[in-house]
Scaffold this motif. Sequence first.
Motif, PDB file in Angstrom:
ATOM      1  N   ASP A   1       0.936  -1.214   0.079  1.00 41.19           N
ATOM      2  CA  ASP A   1       0.146  -0.020  -0.091  1.00 41.19           C
ATOM      3  C   ASP A   1       0.859   1.391   0.127  1.00 41.19           C
ATOM      4  O   ASP A   1       0.218   2.361   0.029  1.00 41.19           O
ATOM      5  CB  ASP A   1      -0.903  -0.004   1.161  1.00 41.19           C
ATOM      6  CG  ASP A   1      -0.382  -0.229   2.561  1.00 41.19           C
ATOM      7  OD1 ASP A   1       0.834  -0.589   2.612  1.00 41.19           O
ATOM      8  OD2 ASP A   1      -0.924   0.389   3.457  1.00 41.19           O
ATOM      9  N   ALA A   2       2.281   1.116   0.036  1.00 39.00           N
ATOM     10  CA  ALA A   2       3.026   2.442  -0.124  1.00 39.00           C
ATOM     11  C   ALA A   2       3.051   3.076  -1.292  1.00 39.00           C
ATOM     12  O   ALA A   2       2.638   2.401  -2.424  1.00 39.00           O
ATOM     13  CB  ALA A   2       4.339   1.831   0.043  1.00 39.00           C
ATOM     14  N   LYS A   3       3.039   4.406  -1.225  1.00 43.26           N
ATOM     15  CA  LYS A   3       3.102   5.105  -2.430  1.00 43.26           C
ATOM     16  C   LYS A   3       4.395   5.229  -2.739  1.00 43.26           C
ATOM     17  O   LYS A   3       5.452   5.581  -2.294  1.00 43.26           O
ATOM     18  CB  LYS A   3       2.574   6.742  -1.939  1.00 43.26           C
ATOM     19  CG  LYS A   3       1.084   6.924  -1.808  1.00 43.26           C
ATOM     20  CD  LYS A   3       1.046   8.312  -1.528  1.00 43.26           C
ATOM     21  CE  LYS A   3       1.101   9.181  -2.563  1.00 43.26           C
ATOM     22  NZ  LYS A   3       0.542  10.459  -2.277  1.00 43.26           N
ATOM     23  N   VAL A   4       4.859   4.677  -4.110  1.00 43.48           N
ATOM     24  CA  VAL A   4       6.217   4.692  -4.267  1.00 43.48           C
ATOM     25  C   VAL A   4       6.307   4.868  -6.187  1.00 43.48           C
ATOM     26  O   VAL A   4       5.320   4.887  -6.730  1.00 43.48           O
ATOM     27  CB  VAL A   4       6.746   3.107  -4.501  1.00 43.48           C
ATOM     28  CG1 VAL A   4       6.773   2.726  -2.943  1.00 43.48           C
ATOM     29  CG2 VAL A   4       5.709   2.197  -5.136  1.00 43.48           C
ATOM     30  N   VAL A   5       7.512   5.058  -6.525  1.00 44.87           N
ATOM     31  CA  VAL A   5       7.743   5.434  -8.051  1.00 44.87           C
ATOM     32  C   VAL A   5       7.776   4.465  -8.683  1.00 44.87           C
ATOM     33  O   VAL A   5       7.071   4.087  -9.766  1.00 44.87           O
ATOM     34  CB  VAL A   5       9.110   6.177  -7.911  1.00 44.87           C
ATOM     35  CG1 VAL A   5       9.276   6.526  -9.356  1.00 44.87           C
ATOM     36  CG2 VAL A   5       9.213   7.476  -7.263  1.00 44.87           C
ATOM     37  N   LEU A   6       8.448   3.133  -8.221  1.00 44.03           N
ATOM     38  CA  LEU A   6       8.513   1.984  -9.021  1.00 44.03           C
ATOM     39  C   LEU A   6       8.281   0.675  -8.295  1.00 44.03           C
ATOM     40  O   LEU A   6       8.143   0.795  -7.036  1.00 44.03           O
ATOM     41  CB  LEU A   6      10.310   1.487  -9.151  1.00 44.03           C
ATOM     42  CG  LEU A   6      11.034   2.782  -9.957  1.00 44.03           C
ATOM     43  CD1 LEU A   6      12.484   2.552  -9.665  1.00 44.03           C
ATOM     44  CD2 LEU A   6      10.466   2.688 -11.474  1.00 44.03           C
ATOM     45  N   ARG A   7       7.692  -0.192  -8.802  1.00 41.03           N
ATOM     46  CA  ARG A   7       7.124  -1.250  -8.124  1.00 41.03           C
ATOM     47  C   ARG A   7       7.555  -2.589  -9.035  1.00 41.03           C
ATOM     48  O   ARG A   7       7.392  -2.329 -10.310  1.00 41.03           O
ATOM     49  CB  ARG A   7       5.668  -1.224  -7.980  1.00 41.03           C
ATOM     50  CG  ARG A   7       5.142  -2.287  -7.017  1.00 41.03           C
ATOM     51  CD  ARG A   7       3.621  -2.049  -6.750  1.00 41.03           C
ATOM     52  NE  ARG A   7       3.371  -0.850  -5.800  1.00 41.03           N
ATOM     53  CZ  ARG A   7       3.486  -0.911  -4.589  1.00 41.03           C
ATOM     54  NH1 ARG A   7       4.081  -1.810  -3.926  1.00 41.03           N
ATOM     55  NH2 ARG A   7       3.293   0.352  -4.070  1.00 41.03           N
ATOM     56  N   ILE A   8       7.539  -3.723  -8.600  1.00 42.67           N
ATOM     57  CA  ILE A   8       7.744  -5.030  -9.418  1.00 42.67           C
ATOM     58  C   ILE A   8       6.336  -5.360  -9.406  1.00 42.67           C
ATOM     59  O   ILE A   8       5.521  -5.988  -8.493  1.00 42.67           O
ATOM     60  CB  ILE A   8       8.610  -6.193  -8.345  1.00 42.67           C
ATOM     61  CG1 ILE A   8       9.941  -5.320  -8.217  1.00 42.67           C
ATOM     62  CG2 ILE A   8       8.790  -7.503  -9.467  1.00 42.67           C
ATOM     63  CD1 ILE A   8      10.815  -5.077  -9.434  1.00 42.67           C
ATOM     64  N   VAL A   9       5.913  -5.671 -10.857  1.00 47.56           N
ATOM     65  CA  VAL A   9       4.573  -6.233 -11.236  1.00 47.56           C
ATOM     66  C   VAL A   9       5.085  -7.560 -12.020  1.00 47.56           C
ATOM     67  O   VAL A   9       5.529  -7.112 -13.294  1.00 47.56           O
ATOM     68  CB  VAL A   9       3.860  -5.344 -11.906  1.00 47.56           C
ATOM     69  CG1 VAL A   9       2.463  -6.022 -12.415  1.00 47.56           C
ATOM     70  CG2 VAL A   9       3.562  -4.182 -10.938  1.00 47.56           C
ATOM     71  N   ASN A  10       4.641  -8.714 -11.675  1.00 50.75           N
ATOM     72  CA  ASN A  10       4.776  -9.985 -12.595  1.00 50.75           C
ATOM     73  C   ASN A  10       6.259  -9.932 -12.998  1.00 50.75           C
ATOM     74  O   ASN A  10       6.486 -10.402 -14.168  1.00 50.75           O
ATOM     75  CB  ASN A  10       3.938  -9.977 -13.718  1.00 50.75           C
ATOM     76  CG  ASN A  10       2.560  -9.829 -13.675  1.00 50.75           C
ATOM     77  OD1 ASN A  10       2.007 -10.518 -12.619  1.00 50.75           O
ATOM     78  ND2 ASN A  10       1.716  -9.123 -14.540  1.00 50.75           N
ATOM     79  N   GLY A  11       7.273  -9.730 -12.061  1.00 47.95           N
ATOM     80  CA  GLY A  11       8.739 -10.192 -12.336  1.00 47.95           C
ATOM     81  C   GLY A  11       9.466  -9.019 -12.986  1.00 47.95           C
ATOM     82  O   GLY A  11      10.518  -9.332 -13.262  1.00 47.95           O
TER      83      GLY A  11
END
Length: 149
Positions: free
Chosen positions: A104-114
Amino acid sequence: MIRKILEHLPQTDCGMCGMTCADFAGFLLSGDLSPQDCPGLQEEAYSARRADLAALLESLAARAKSGHLIDPDKCTGCGICLIVCEYHVANDPESRRGKGPAKDAKVVLRIVNGRVVLADETLCTRLLQAADKCSKCQDHCPTQAIVLI
């Protein structure tokens, strides 16, 4: 991303532009050159490639205001970019501990489906006028999947 651009160039390395097609692709990606700067690409035989290249470059320009171009073919999902991101370190306790951000963190980057994706590029410190242009995600990416333009 350069490989995808290169697919739309003549790939003859004719040198009429003063460089190889691969080098030219890099200058297209950075925005320093345009497709019109490739004499070979202007030939009628390459009209379909020229149109596809224009569409690709337009989509790349629209995708990342912060300058992030992420090549999903190169990304291994290692998460190093998440851990070194200046915004994440300053605003997410999990990132400060060397972990990935909470769901739930507000972030710039995230890992999605690897693969890394831009979650909210408006948070990127590169968009702050007074800030030095951070390049940590690019600098620490072991596969050069992130290119900042």
